[in-house]
Scaffold this motif. Structure first.
Motif, PDB file in Angstrom:
ATOM      1  N   PHE A 234       0.834  -1.211   0.000  1.00 31.35           N
ATOM      2  CA  PHE A 234       0.000   0.000   0.000  1.00 31.35           C
ATOM      3  C   PHE A 234       0.868   1.261   0.000  1.00 31.35           C
ATOM      4  CE2 PHE A 234      -2.219   3.422   2.203  1.00 31.35           C
ATOM      5  CZ  PHE A 234      -3.394   3.508   1.477  1.00 31.35           C
ATOM      6  N   ALA A 235       1.973   1.224   0.766  1.00 30.97           N
ATOM      7  CA  ALA A 235       2.864   2.380   0.813  1.00 30.97           C
ATOM      8  C   ALA A 235       3.501   2.648  -0.543  1.00 30.97           C
ATOM      9  CB  ALA A 235       3.951   2.153   1.873  1.00 30.97           C
ATOM     10  N   ALA A 236       3.876   1.566  -1.252  1.00 30.58           N
ATOM     11  CA  ALA A 236       4.458   1.746  -2.583  1.00 30.58           C
ATOM     12  C   ALA A 236       3.446   2.362  -3.533  1.00 30.58           C
ATOM     13  CB  ALA A 236       4.961   0.400  -3.113  1.00 30.58           C
ATOM     14  N   ARG A 237       2.179   1.897  -3.428  1.00 33.92           N
ATOM     15  CA  ARG A 237       1.131   2.453  -4.281  1.00 33.92           C
ATOM     16  C   ARG A 237       0.893   3.924  -3.945  1.00 33.92           C
ATOM     17  NH1 ARG A 237      -1.141   3.524  -8.837  1.00 33.92           N
ATOM     18  NH2 ARG A 237      -3.390   3.978  -8.684  1.00 33.92           N
ATOM     19  N   ALA A 238       0.923   4.243  -2.657  1.00 34.69           N
ATOM     20  CA  ALA A 238       0.724   5.635  -2.258  1.00 34.69           C
ATOM     21  C   ALA A 238       1.834   6.522  -2.792  1.00 34.69           C
ATOM     22  CB  ALA A 238       0.649   5.737  -0.732  1.00 34.69           C
ATOM     23  N   LEU A 239       3.078   6.002  -2.778  1.00 33.64           N
ATOM     24  CA  LEU A 239       4.185   6.785  -3.305  1.00 33.64           C
ATOM     25  C   LEU A 239       4.046   7.008  -4.809  1.00 33.64           C
ATOM     26  CD1 LEU A 239       7.188   5.265  -1.317  1.00 33.64           C
ATOM     27  CD2 LEU A 239       6.165   7.534  -1.047  1.00 33.64           C
ATOM     28  N   GLU A 240       3.517   6.005  -5.518  1.00 38.32           N
ATOM     29  CA  GLU A 240       3.285   6.179  -6.952  1.00 38.32           C
ATOM     30  C   GLU A 240       2.263   7.286  -7.213  1.00 38.32           C
ATOM     31  OE1 GLU A 240       2.137   2.505  -8.647  1.00 38.32           O
ATOM     32  OE2 GLU A 240       4.054   1.492  -8.232  1.00 38.32           O
ATOM     33  N   VAL A 241       1.188   7.266  -6.406  1.00 38.09           N
ATOM     34  CA  VAL A 241       0.166   8.302  -6.572  1.00 38.09           C
ATOM     35  C   VAL A 241       0.746   9.676  -6.263  1.00 38.09           C
ATOM     36  CG1 VAL A 241      -2.043   9.178  -5.707  1.00 38.09           C
ATOM     37  CG2 VAL A 241      -1.734   6.720  -6.110  1.00 38.09           C
ATOM     38  N   ILE A 242       1.546   9.763  -5.190  1.00 40.78           N
ATOM     39  CA  ILE A 242       2.172  11.048  -4.840  1.00 40.78           C
ATOM     40  C   ILE A 242       3.082  11.521  -5.964  1.00 40.78           C
ATOM     41  CG2 ILE A 242       3.830  12.134  -3.276  1.00 40.78           C
ATOM     42  CD1 ILE A 242       2.671  10.426  -1.028  1.00 40.78           C
ATOM     43  N   GLU A 243       3.837  10.599  -6.528  1.00 44.00           N
ATOM     44  CA  GLU A 243       4.735  10.964  -7.621  1.00 44.00           C
ATOM     45  C   GLU A 243       3.959  11.477  -8.835  1.00 44.00           C
ATOM     46  OE1 GLU A 243       8.201   8.932 -10.443  1.00 44.00           O
ATOM     47  OE2 GLU A 243       7.018   7.722  -9.054  1.00 44.00           O
TER      48      GLU A 243
END
Length: 417
Positions: A234-243
């Motif tokens: 989930f954290a990796a997905r959140a970082l993708e969205v932030i990017e």
């Protein structure tokens, strides 16, 4: 006492005095050329000189460049303080020529009076001091004990001359502002230009608020969820969205900065048909077709989105598509900010010659508002939505309906309709 003496010691007073004396010089030169200083009586001489001066000044006022020359000279010598109050443009029409003629006539008359006094009063003061039988304003004073006090009048005359120059310069400046300054039509055009520039700045500020505000809201929500979730996937997905959100925000920021650098060439957001590159700007800025990506960002932030976009391809003018996107973006941003995690419903449709936008979300329970879900109070976002709708000839409304916060916007498809 300082208030009385300060104007007499000011360099501005003597610059204006020089400007006034030029009027006397003009009268003297014309008088010497025609009708001359000999021949007719003094009254007839003055009448002839006045007629010749008037004709010459009116003819000079017909030359467009004369208005510019007088404006430049008035700015330099009258020291207006605000140079924009005195124009330096050539005459553009008969109204400007008439005002220039009045200025020249008034300048010569006032300059002749003050210039004549500048010659007569000092000469009289010298007579009072040096002659046993002085001549005051053409009258010879006979001898007597009273004349022993006559020299004391000399400073009074010089003091009066100084204040005559002060008030003459102020009157000359007032005439210049009135007759050489912008006409009412020019002042109106300048006011319209200032209002247009202010509108452009407000539109650009709103563009930044909507795009950057949305990106920051999504970033904060994703970062907070990733920190509290503890799930690496989930954290990796959140970082993708932030990017991705940050990249889009940077693109929006770059476009807006380009508009700030040269708005006339780039196209002004929200103003249809403005700028040579308006078509290119329309392609770069997001429109209704980019809404699915916006909804995916909201879903990734933890808020379920139910969306229905019923807009035929090519049915919207470019400006409506772009402004419609920004309105929906602001509605979704508000829902994420004030009711994170609550379902969001979006409806976009074309009906009866209008574009209808509706964004609704369930209100968070009062007990859950301590973590950023404070109730909305009509801030900059909602005000910006209303301004966008009004500029497009439509209307916007927002409020609580059946336990949901509902934003509705309706704008005509034909701009100005």
């Amino acid at each position: 006492m300082p208030r009385i003496l300060a104007p007499l010691l000011s360099a501005t007073t003597y610059a204006r005095w020089l400007h006034l004396v030029i009027g006397l010089v003009f009268v003297g030169v014309v008088l010497m050329v025609y009708p001359g200083i000999e021949g007719p009586g003094r009254g007839e001489l003055l009448v002839r000189a006045a007629c010749v001066d008037t004709v010459l000044l009116v003819l000079a006022a017909l030359v467009p460049a004369m208005r510019r020359a007088e404006g430049v000279q008035a700015r330099l010598l009258l020291v207006p303080g605000r140079e924009q109050d005195i124009g330096v443009r050539p005459a553009r029409g008969w109204a400007d020529r008439r005002r220039t003629a009045l200025w020249l006539l008034g300048r010569v008359v006032l300059g002749g009076l003050v210039g004549g006094a500048s010659v007569l009063l000092p000469a009289t003061a010298v007579d009072l001091v040096l002659r046993p039988e002085p001549v005051v304003f053409g009258l010879r004073l006979g001898g007597g004990a009273g004349l022993r006090w006559a020299p004391l009048l000399a400073p009074v005359l010089l003091f009066g001359l100084g204040w005559l120059v002060v008030w003459g310069g102020r009157l000359q400046l007032a005439m210049a502002v009135r007759l050489l300054g912008p006409s009412p039509a020019e002042r109106l055009a300048a006011a319209e230009l200032r209002a247009e520039r202010l509108l452009e700045r407000n539109l650009l500020a709103r563009e930044l608020h909507d795009s950057i505000g949305h990106a920051l809201t999504v970033t904060v929500l994703q970062a907070g969820a990733a920190r509290e979730g503890g799930d690496p996937e989930f954290a990796a997905r959140a970082l993708e969205v932030i990017e991705e959100t940050g990249r889009r925000a940077m693109d929006d920021l770059e476009r807006t900065l380009a508009l700030l650098r040269d708005p006339a060439d780039q196209g002004v957001p929200g103003v249809p048909g403005r700028g040579a590159d308006g078509d290119r700007d329309a392609r770069e800025r997001p429109g209704i077709d980019r809404l699915p990506a916006l909804f995916e960002t909201a879903r990734a932030a933890g808020s379920p989105v139910e969306a229905r976009v019923d807009v035929p391809s090519g049915a919207l003018p470019g400006v409506l598509s772009r402004e419609g996107y920004r309105i929906v973006q602001e509605g979704v941003t508000n829902a994420l900010k004030y009711a994170p995690g609550e379902p969001i419903s979006v409806r976009v449709a074309v009906r009866d010659g209008s574009l209808e936008l509706c964004c609704a979300n369930a209100l968070r329970p009062p007990s859950a508002r301590s973590h950023g879900g404070s109730p909305r109070r009509g801030g900059k976002g909602l005000r910006g939505i209303r301004e966008r709708a009004v500029l497009l000839g439509g209307e916007a409304a927002a409020g609580v309906e059946s336990g949901d916060w509902v934003l509705t916007v309706r704008v005509p498809l034909r701009l100005g309709g």
